[in-house]
Design a protein around this motif. Structure first.
Motif, PDB file in Angstrom:
ATOM      1  N   GLY A  29       0.833  -1.199   0.000  1.00 57.85           N
ATOM      2  CA  GLY A  29       0.000   0.000   0.000  1.00 57.85           C
ATOM      3  C   GLY A  29       0.867   1.247   0.000  1.00 57.85           C
ATOM      4  N   PHE A  30       0.203   2.402  -0.112  1.00 59.68           N
ATOM      5  CA  PHE A  30       0.912   3.679  -0.167  1.00 59.68           C
ATOM      6  C   PHE A  30       0.317   4.630   0.859  1.00 59.68           C
ATOM      7  CE2 PHE A  30       1.444   1.638  -4.230  1.00 59.68           C
ATOM      8  CZ  PHE A  30       2.802   1.795  -4.454  1.00 59.68           C
ATOM      9  N   LYS A  31       1.180   5.336   1.557  1.00 64.42           N
ATOM     10  CA  LYS A  31       0.712   6.278   2.590  1.00 64.42           C
ATOM     11  C   LYS A  31       0.710   7.694   2.024  1.00 64.42           C
ATOM     12  CE  LYS A  31       3.245   7.792   6.219  1.00 64.42           C
ATOM     13  NZ  LYS A  31       2.997   9.233   6.380  1.00 64.42           N
ATOM     14  N   ILE A  32      -0.424   8.358   2.162  1.00 66.98           N
ATOM     15  CA  ILE A  32      -0.548   9.765   1.761  1.00 66.98           C
ATOM     16  C   ILE A  32      -0.710  10.592   3.027  1.00 66.98           C
ATOM     17  CG2 ILE A  32      -1.991  11.458   0.571  1.00 66.98           C
ATOM     18  CD1 ILE A  32      -2.587   9.443  -1.523  1.00 66.98           C
ATOM     19  N   GLY A  33       0.192  11.545   3.232  1.00 67.63           N
ATOM     20  CA  GLY A  33       0.155  12.375   4.426  1.00 67.63           C
ATOM     21  C   GLY A  33      -0.409  13.762   4.149  1.00 67.63           C
ATOM     22  N   ASN A  34      -0.287  14.615   5.150  1.00 66.49           N
ATOM     23  CA  ASN A  34      -0.915  15.939   5.071  1.00 66.49           C
ATOM     24  C   ASN A  34      -0.401  16.820   3.931  1.00 66.49           C
ATOM     25  OD1 ASN A  34      -2.964  16.248   7.115  1.00 66.49           O
ATOM     26  ND2 ASN A  34      -1.344  15.757   8.569  1.00 66.49           N
ATOM     27  N   ARG A  35       0.886  16.743   3.661  1.00 69.57           N
ATOM     28  CA  ARG A  35       1.431  17.620   2.615  1.00 69.57           C
ATOM     29  C   ARG A  35       0.849  17.269   1.240  1.00 69.57           C
ATOM     30  NH1 ARG A  35       7.333  16.610   0.233  1.00 69.57           N
ATOM     31  NH2 ARG A  35       7.742  18.582  -0.847  1.00 69.57           N
ATOM     32  N   LEU A  36       0.986  16.000   0.867  1.00 66.20           N
ATOM     33  CA  LEU A  36       0.508  15.595  -0.462  1.00 66.20           C
ATOM     34  C   LEU A  36      -1.007  15.733  -0.556  1.00 66.20           C
ATOM     35  CD1 LEU A  36       1.310  14.477  -3.237  1.00 66.20           C
ATOM     36  CD2 LEU A  36       1.121  12.166  -2.294  1.00 66.20           C
ATOM     37  N   PHE A  37      -1.707  15.384   0.527  1.00 63.67           N
ATOM     38  CA  PHE A  37      -3.171  15.471   0.481  1.00 63.67           C
ATOM     39  C   PHE A  37      -3.624  16.925   0.361  1.00 63.67           C
ATOM     40  CE2 PHE A  37      -7.494  15.590   2.010  1.00 63.67           C
ATOM     41  CZ  PHE A  37      -8.052  14.536   1.307  1.00 63.67           C
ATOM     42  N   LEU A  44      -6.318  12.234  -5.927  1.00 63.89           N
ATOM     43  CA  LEU A  44      -5.136  11.365  -5.987  1.00 63.89           C
ATOM     44  C   LEU A  44      -5.404  10.043  -5.257  1.00 63.89           C
ATOM     45  CD1 LEU A  44      -2.190  10.769  -6.674  1.00 63.89           C
ATOM     46  CD2 LEU A  44      -1.544  11.917  -4.531  1.00 63.89           C
ATOM     47  N   VAL A  45      -6.088  10.119  -4.111  1.00 63.93           N
ATOM     48  CA  VAL A  45      -6.402   8.881  -3.378  1.00 63.93           C
ATOM     49  C   VAL A  45      -7.212   7.963  -4.293  1.00 63.93           C
ATOM     50  CG1 VAL A  45      -7.476   7.891  -1.315  1.00 63.93           C
ATOM     51  CG2 VAL A  45      -6.411  10.155  -1.194  1.00 63.93           C
ATOM     52  N   ARG A  46      -8.199   8.536  -4.965  1.00 67.34           N
ATOM     53  CA  ARG A  46      -9.042   7.719  -5.854  1.00 67.34           C
ATOM     54  C   ARG A  46      -8.240   7.159  -7.020  1.00 67.34           C
ATOM     55  NH1 ARG A  46     -12.845  11.967  -4.992  1.00 67.34           N
ATOM     56  NH2 ARG A  46     -14.230  11.346  -3.292  1.00 67.34           N
ATOM     57  N   ARG A  47      -7.312   7.953  -7.551  1.00 66.45           N
ATOM     58  CA  ARG A  47      -6.495   7.449  -8.671  1.00 66.45           C
ATOM     59  C   ARG A  47      -5.714   6.216  -8.247  1.00 66.45           C
ATOM     60  NH1 ARG A  47      -2.890  11.982 -11.517  1.00 66.45           N
ATOM     61  NH2 ARG A  47      -2.239  10.238 -12.824  1.00 66.45           N
ATOM     62  N   ILE A  48      -5.156   6.279  -7.034  1.00 74.05           N
ATOM     63  CA  ILE A  48      -4.331   5.152  -6.566  1.00 74.05           C
ATOM     64  C   ILE A  48      -5.206   3.937  -6.258  1.00 74.05           C
ATOM     65  CG2 ILE A  48      -2.702   4.369  -4.785  1.00 74.05           C
ATOM     66  CD1 ILE A  48      -1.734   7.302  -4.598  1.00 74.05           C
ATOM     67  N   THR A  49      -6.334   4.171  -5.607  1.00 70.20           N
ATOM     68  CA  THR A  49      -7.208   3.018  -5.301  1.00 70.20           C
ATOM     69  C   THR A  49      -7.803   2.448  -6.590  1.00 70.20           C
ATOM     70  OG1 THR A  49      -9.052   4.485  -4.791  1.00 70.20           O
ATOM     71  CG2 THR A  49      -7.763   3.766  -2.956  1.00 70.20           C
ATOM     72  N   VAL A  55      -4.565   2.490   0.007  1.00 71.53           N
ATOM     73  CA  VAL A  55      -4.061   3.781   0.481  1.00 71.53           C
ATOM     74  C   VAL A  55      -4.268   3.915   1.987  1.00 71.53           C
ATOM     75  CG1 VAL A  55      -4.364   6.301   0.390  1.00 71.53           C
ATOM     76  CG2 VAL A  55      -4.378   4.967  -1.731  1.00 71.53           C
ATOM     77  N   PHE A  56      -3.199   4.248   2.667  1.00 71.89           N
ATOM     78  CA  PHE A  56      -3.249   4.629   4.085  1.00 71.89           C
ATOM     79  C   PHE A  56      -3.328   6.155   4.104  1.00 71.89           C
ATOM     80  CE2 PHE A  56      -0.270   4.892   8.089  1.00 71.89           C
ATOM     81  CZ  PHE A  56      -1.279   5.513   8.817  1.00 71.89           C
ATOM     82  N   LEU A  57      -4.512   6.662   4.484  1.00 76.46           N
ATOM     83  CA  LEU A  57      -4.723   8.110   4.518  1.00 76.46           C
ATOM     84  C   LEU A  57      -4.288   8.617   5.894  1.00 76.46           C
ATOM     85  CD1 LEU A  57      -5.783  10.314   2.641  1.00 76.46           C
ATOM     86  CD2 LEU A  57      -8.060   9.919   3.554  1.00 76.46           C
ATOM     87  N   ASP A  58      -3.083   9.158   5.939  1.00 73.26           N
ATOM     88  CA  ASP A  58      -2.441   9.535   7.208  1.00 73.26           C
ATOM     89  C   ASP A  58      -2.687  11.014   7.492  1.00 73.26           C
ATOM     90  OD1 ASP A  58      -0.686   9.736   9.385  1.00 73.26           O
ATOM     91  OD2 ASP A  58       1.099   9.879   8.113  1.00 73.26           O
ATOM     92  N   LEU A  59      -3.946  11.335   7.863  1.00 72.90           N
ATOM     93  CA  LEU A  59      -4.299  12.744   8.104  1.00 72.90           C
ATOM     94  C   LEU A  59      -4.490  13.025   9.589  1.00 72.90           C
ATOM     95  CD1 LEU A  59      -6.723  13.342   5.072  1.00 72.90           C
ATOM     96  CD2 LEU A  59      -4.256  13.683   5.195  1.00 72.90           C
ATOM     97  N   GLY A  77     -15.191   7.590   1.706  1.00 78.56           N
ATOM     98  CA  GLY A  77     -15.645   7.837   0.335  1.00 78.56           C
ATOM     99  C   GLY A  77     -14.520   7.906  -0.688  1.00 78.56           C
ATOM    100  N   THR A  78     -13.303   8.168  -0.239  1.00 77.67           N
ATOM    101  CA  THR A  78     -12.174   8.213  -1.185  1.00 77.67           C
ATOM    102  C   THR A  78     -11.685   6.807  -1.533  1.00 77.67           C
ATOM    103  OG1 THR A  78     -10.432   8.202   0.506  1.00 77.67           O
ATOM    104  CG2 THR A  78     -11.303  10.367  -0.137  1.00 77.67           C
ATOM    105  N   GLY A  79     -12.143   5.813  -0.758  1.00 68.81           N
ATOM    106  CA  GLY A  79     -11.663   4.444  -1.000  1.00 68.81           C
ATOM    107  C   GLY A  79     -10.448   4.087  -0.163  1.00 68.81           C
ATOM    108  N   ALA A  80     -10.096   4.951   0.802  1.00 68.42           N
ATOM    109  CA  ALA A  80      -8.920   4.664   1.647  1.00 68.42           C
ATOM    110  C   ALA A  80      -9.099   3.329   2.366  1.00 68.42           C
ATOM    111  CB  ALA A  80      -8.722   5.782   2.668  1.00 68.42           C
ATOM    112  N   TRP A  81      -7.990   2.609   2.498  1.00 72.20           N
ATOM    113  CA  TRP A  81      -8.005   1.283   3.140  1.00 72.20           C
ATOM    114  C   TRP A  81      -7.642   1.384   4.619  1.00 72.20           C
ATOM    115  CZ3 TRP A  81      -2.820  -0.273   4.334  1.00 72.20           C
ATOM    116  CH2 TRP A  81      -2.709  -1.552   4.924  1.00 72.20           C
TER     117      TRP A  81
END
Ligand code: C5P
Length: 240
Positions: A29-37, A44-49, A55-59, A77-81
């Motif tokens: 999986g891939f972690k998306i943090g505050n900066r990229l989000f 972007l989360v949806r593109r990856i899922t 996706v690990f949504l690290d907010l 709703g973004t599909g985050a895992w």
């Protein structure tokens, strides 16, 4: 490899998708943090899922229960895992997060994401804790918040590899422990700003469920080669 989560600590969707395309069959999986989000948002989360990766949504949500509930609803709703919140937001906040994850997933007909608590930021030492009114030792605070996270119905915590054995003991075999600060052995000798580090296989042996690895992979001249070396090391302790 299921257990390897690559931190996409980059500044654009373009660079993030290059890494996803290069690493999707090696990473769990891939972690998306505050900066990229904050730059690129849920698209972007949806593109990856949509491309088939988790996706690990690290907010690290931390707000009143109602607001966190609504934020988690949006995150599902973004599909985050995997989604995280600050455990120090308290029992009611975490229960609201867990409920929103279950309820929204059921409505959308999706699998419920793993809900993870951040106990004590690893940037906080004893003195920093005392300055916000917490007198007990860091590890005690971590364990108290980990137990509370489990009681609230969340599935696990983020923790340094050093804290992992104690958390495993306190919270049992099914609790998810997500461990950053991976360095040494196949993850390379460059420690960057991480101080209490552990190699990939050792972190799994210490009881980690998932490893979050950023710079040893994304800043390598050959990210795919770097990820493959870590996967290779992990196969010595985990059967694929
Ligand atoms: O590049 P590196 O492997 O140090 O990246 C680790 C990732 O895990 C980064 O996204 C960092 O923000 C995150 N993280 C961490 N330590 C924590 C919690 C999260 O390094 N305690």
């Amino acid at each position: 490899m299921d257990q390897l989560l690559v931190a996409l600590d980059v500044e654009s969707s373009e660079r993030a998708m290059q890494l996803v395309n290069a690493l999707h069959d090696l990473a769990g999986g891939f972690k998306i943090g505050n900066r990229l989000f904050t730059r690129e948002g849920p698209t972007l989360v949806r593109r990856i899922t949509d491309a088939g990766s988790r996706v690990f949504l690290d907010l690290k949500y931390h707000d009143i229960p109602n607001t966190v509930e609504q934020a988690v609803e949006a995150a599902v709703g973004t599909g985050a895992w995997m989604i995280n919140v600050h455990s120090s937001g308290g029992m009611a906040m975490m229960q609201a997060a867990a409920w929103a994850a279950r309820d929204t997933s059921a409505k959308l007909g999706r699998q419920t994401p793993l809900m993870i608590g951040v106990t004590v930021l690893t940037s906080m030492d004893q003195q920093a804790l005392r300055s916000i009114g917490v007198e007990r030792p860091v590890l005690e605070q971590v364990l108290a918040l980990a137990r509370m996270t489990k009681e609230a119905g969340l599935q696990g915590v983020v923790a340094s590899a050093q804290e992992t054995p104690e958390i495993r003991k306190a919270c049992g075999p099914d609790f998810q422990i997500v461990t950053p600060g991976i360095r040494g052995a196949s993850a390379g000798a460059e420690r960057n700003d991480q101080s209490r580090t552990m190699g990939p296989a050792d972190a799994i042996r210490a009881g980690a469920s998932y490893l979050v690895v950023g710079r040893p992979i994304i800043a390598a001249a050959d990210p795919r080669g770097a990820a493959a070396a870590i996967v290779e090391e992990l196969t010595t302790v985990i059967s694929r």
